[in-house]
Design a protein around this motif. Structure first.
Motif, mmCIF file in Angstrom:
data_model
loop_
_atom_site.group_PDB
_atom_site.id
_atom_site.type_symbol
_atom_site.label_atom_id
_atom_site.label_comp_id
_atom_site.label_asym_id
_atom_site.label_seq_id
_atom_site.Cartn_x
_atom_site.Cartn_y
_atom_site.Cartn_z
ATOM 1 N N PHE A 116 42.091 -36.267 -102.410
ATOM 2 C CA PHE A 116 40.796 -35.847 -102.919
ATOM 3 C C PHE A 116 39.939 -37.032 -103.369
ATOM 4 C CE2 PHE A 116 42.643 -31.484 -104.207
ATOM 5 C CZ PHE A 116 42.369 -30.986 -102.942
ATOM 6 N N PRO A 135 36.679 -38.674 -99.795
ATOM 7 C CA PRO A 135 35.269 -38.939 -100.109
ATOM 8 C C PRO A 135 34.954 -40.426 -100.182
ATOM 9 C CG PRO A 135 36.415 -38.066 -102.024
ATOM 10 C CD PRO A 135 37.317 -37.882 -100.854
ATOM 11 N N VAL A 165 40.622 -26.843 -109.580
ATOM 12 C CA VAL A 165 39.983 -27.540 -108.466
ATOM 13 C C VAL A 165 38.952 -26.651 -107.795
ATOM 14 C CG1 VAL A 165 40.364 -28.571 -106.197
ATOM 15 C CG2 VAL A 165 41.913 -29.099 -108.067
ATOM 16 N N LEU A 203 35.089 -27.828 -108.230
ATOM 17 C CA LEU A 203 34.467 -28.343 -107.005
ATOM 18 C C LEU A 203 33.308 -27.451 -106.565
ATOM 19 C CD1 LEU A 203 34.448 -30.455 -104.811
ATOM 20 C CD2 LEU A 203 36.103 -29.092 -103.541
ATOM 21 N N THR A 206 29.550 -28.978 -106.309
ATOM 22 C CA THR A 206 28.814 -28.919 -105.036
ATOM 23 C C THR A 206 27.503 -28.169 -105.212
ATOM 24 O OG1 THR A 206 30.915 -28.921 -103.831
ATOM 25 C CG2 THR A 206 28.959 -28.221 -102.624
ATOM 26 N N PHE A 212 35.006 -32.124 -100.652
ATOM 27 C CA PHE A 212 35.187 -33.449 -101.247
ATOM 28 C C PHE A 212 34.588 -34.526 -100.344
ATOM 29 C CE2 PHE A 212 38.431 -31.830 -104.274
ATOM 30 C CZ PHE A 212 38.059 -32.564 -105.381
ATOM 31 N N VAL A 254 32.952 -40.705 -105.913
ATOM 32 C CA VAL A 254 32.736 -39.326 -106.369
ATOM 33 C C VAL A 254 32.901 -39.199 -107.880
ATOM 34 C CG1 VAL A 254 33.683 -36.987 -106.267
ATOM 35 C CG2 VAL A 254 33.207 -38.230 -104.166
ATOM 36 N N ILE A 271 41.545 -33.109 -111.060
ATOM 37 C CA ILE A 271 42.094 -34.119 -110.152
ATOM 38 C C ILE A 271 43.390 -34.690 -110.713
ATOM 39 C CG2 ILE A 271 41.672 -36.370 -109.096
ATOM 40 C CD1 ILE A 271 38.748 -35.640 -108.881
#
Length: 512
Positions: free
Chosen positions: A65, A69, A198, A202, A206, A289, A312, A332
């Motif tokens: 992860f 990215p 997660v 996420l 986003t 990701f 990120v 994470i």
């Protein structure tokens, strides 16, 4: 310096993981006597939901992860090879994991090397399969620590100097205690928190990125200006490397001991087939990701030289409210604890079953096997911490790249062996040796790049090229040994030389 709300949210997520680990004993507690199957595979009792959580949480690691990215931030389109790669894994898992589970359950196998030992009657071949798995897993375990450190340092949550090192040791100490006591049940229950944290964090990140930057079109346009338009699309020269890297990585993934350990813990082949169909939900996370790496580029995030994986976390720290940023960093971090625990369990189990019992103490009782496995698992975690603190980050990354090439070389013995027993174990051993040497040479020659030039041809994945040589040697060697009438060991798996693709009777029940 980390914001107080961010730190509080981060600690709440980590504290939740610790509390869940304590309750692992309640996950289908076993009344049986201590056994390696009970400690390392949770008595093969996990239903579809728990297997999906554990297998997805094991495959999709914290370093993945962070690295995907980071690769998208630095190189654009080639980073997205991980999306088709993890999609290709799903139909392969549908077939291979369910078949391997059936054979393993019938004969009490706990590792892939157990299956190889039974299929070919060859202790040396089983030994190299076990050692290759351990060798490939250890740098992968160390990378989970690197992923935690890179993410937390970029977000300002990781203290500098000795204080940061103590934080890392404390995180893994809690994991080590839970794993030591409860075995695979500990990462299984933590995987539930990983999935929730997660998916929620996420999705929120986003959505906020798209809202603040004006939609996906604006994100890609902004990234194209900084990276260059062509870099966001694959060139014809990049396509062979992209395709072979995706396909080869998919073949390699299912050979890793930690993935097979998570699969063996299922309660039946039907469960594994259900889970394989549902695994693409995790792939969607990976794609998001990768998209955030493009978004970091579009917003002008400047990651440190050689530290693109921090892009990120820096984006999250810049754009997100402090509590949400803390949730992301906590997610994470927990994302590293699950695969790290399963990796240490898998490496310890392979050592006990295929090295200690086979060559050191053949009469070891189940209780002693569990005791040795616990000690080895703890040693693996300590070794990973020492590795991270004692060597450069790039050393761990280089070894992990080699590990992917190495683990692919056991594919003929394990995966091909599920469908045919005609390959001679000595020929497989020779093919493994050729593949290991050739793959290592190609990667090192290219400066530890897993994508290599073959003569004047296109760039391809070194692991797949080495596997091709491996298979040639195994097939040709089998024919030579057959003509020389060299005997092979007895096949104890009750599998025919060729397996039909149709349904077979299943052992074990699937929980709804």
């Amino acid at each position: 310096m980390a914001d107080g709300a961010m730190t509080a949210t981060f600690l709440a997520v980590i504290g939740g993981a610790s509390l869940l680990a304590v309750t692992a004993r309640r996950l289908r507690p076993s009344d049986r006597l201590p056994s390696l199957e009970g400690w390392a595979l949770a008595d093969r009792s996990l239903g579809p939901v728990w297997t999906w959580l554990l297998l997805g949480g094991t495959i999709f690691t914290a370093y993945t992860f962070a690295a995907i990215p980071g690769l998208a931030y630095g190189n654009g389109a080639p980073a997205f090879f991980a999306v088709p790669y993890t999609v290709i894994v799903c139909p392969m898992a549908f077939v291979l994991l369910s078949r391997l589970w059936t054979v393993a359950r019938r004969h009490g196998y706990v590792t892939a090397a157990d299956f190889v030992r039974g299929r070919y009657g060859s202790p040396p071949l089983a030994l190299v399969v076990a050692l290759t798995g351990i060798l490939a897993t250890m740098p992968y375990l160390a990378l989970q620590l690197l992923g935690i450190r890179a993410v937390l340092a970029a977000g300002g949550v990781y203290p500098r100097g000795a204080a940061g090192d103590l934080v890392m040791v404390a995180l893994f100490a809690g994991l080590a205690v839970a794993t030591y006591r409860h075995g695979l049940r500990a990462p299984t229950v933590i995987s539930a928190l990983k999935a929730v944290a997660v998916f929620v964090s996420l999705t929120a990140v986003t959505w906020l990125v798209l809202e603040r930057l004006g939609g996906p079109g604006a994100v890609f346009d902004g990234a194209a200006e900084r990276l260059g338009g062509p870099a966001l699309l694959l060139t014809p020269e990049q396509q062979p490397a992209y395709a072979t890297l995706a396909f080869g990585s998919a073949l390699a993934l299912l050979m890793y001991p930690h993935v097979l350990t998570a699969g063996f813990a299922a309660d039946g082949p039907r469960t594994l087939r259900k889970v394989s169909v549902a695994l693409p939900a995790w792939t969607g996370l990976l794609a998001l990701f990768g998209f955030l790496g493009i978004a970091a580029l579009a917003t002008g995030v400047r990651a440190p030289a050689g530290g693109a994986e921090a892009a990120v976390p820096m984006l999250v720290d810049r754009l997100m409210p402090a509590p949400l940023a803390g949730l992301v960093f906590g997610a994470i971090t927990v994302g590293a604890l699950v695969p790290a625990a399963v990796m240490s369990i898998a490496a310890a189990t392979s050592f006990v079953r295929n090295v200690y019992v086979e060559y050191v103490h053949p009469t070891a009782t189940p209780k002693r096997q569990v005791r040795i496995a616990k000690a080895v698992s703890l040693t693996a975690k300590v070794g990973a911490v020492a590795f991270v603190f004692g060597l450069r980050d790039q050393d761990a990354i280089n070894l992990q790249l080699l590990g992917g090439v190495w683990i692919l070389q056991i594919f003929p013995a394990v995966a091909v062996g599920l469908f045919t027993g005609r390959l001679h174990p000595r020929a497989l051993l020779a093919g493994w040796g050729v593949g290991m040497v050739a793959g290592t040479f190609m990667v090192v020659r290219e400066g530890f790049s897993s994508v290599v030039h073959l003569g004047g041809g296109p760039e391809v994945y070194a692991g797949l090229a080495a596997l091709f040589l491996n298979l040639i040697v195994a097939v040709a060697g089998t024919e030579v040994l057959r003509r020389l009438r060299v005997p092979r060991g007895a096949d104890l798996t009750d599998l025919p030389s060729r397996l039909s693709i149709g349904r077979r009777p299943e052992t074990g029940a699937s929980n709804p």
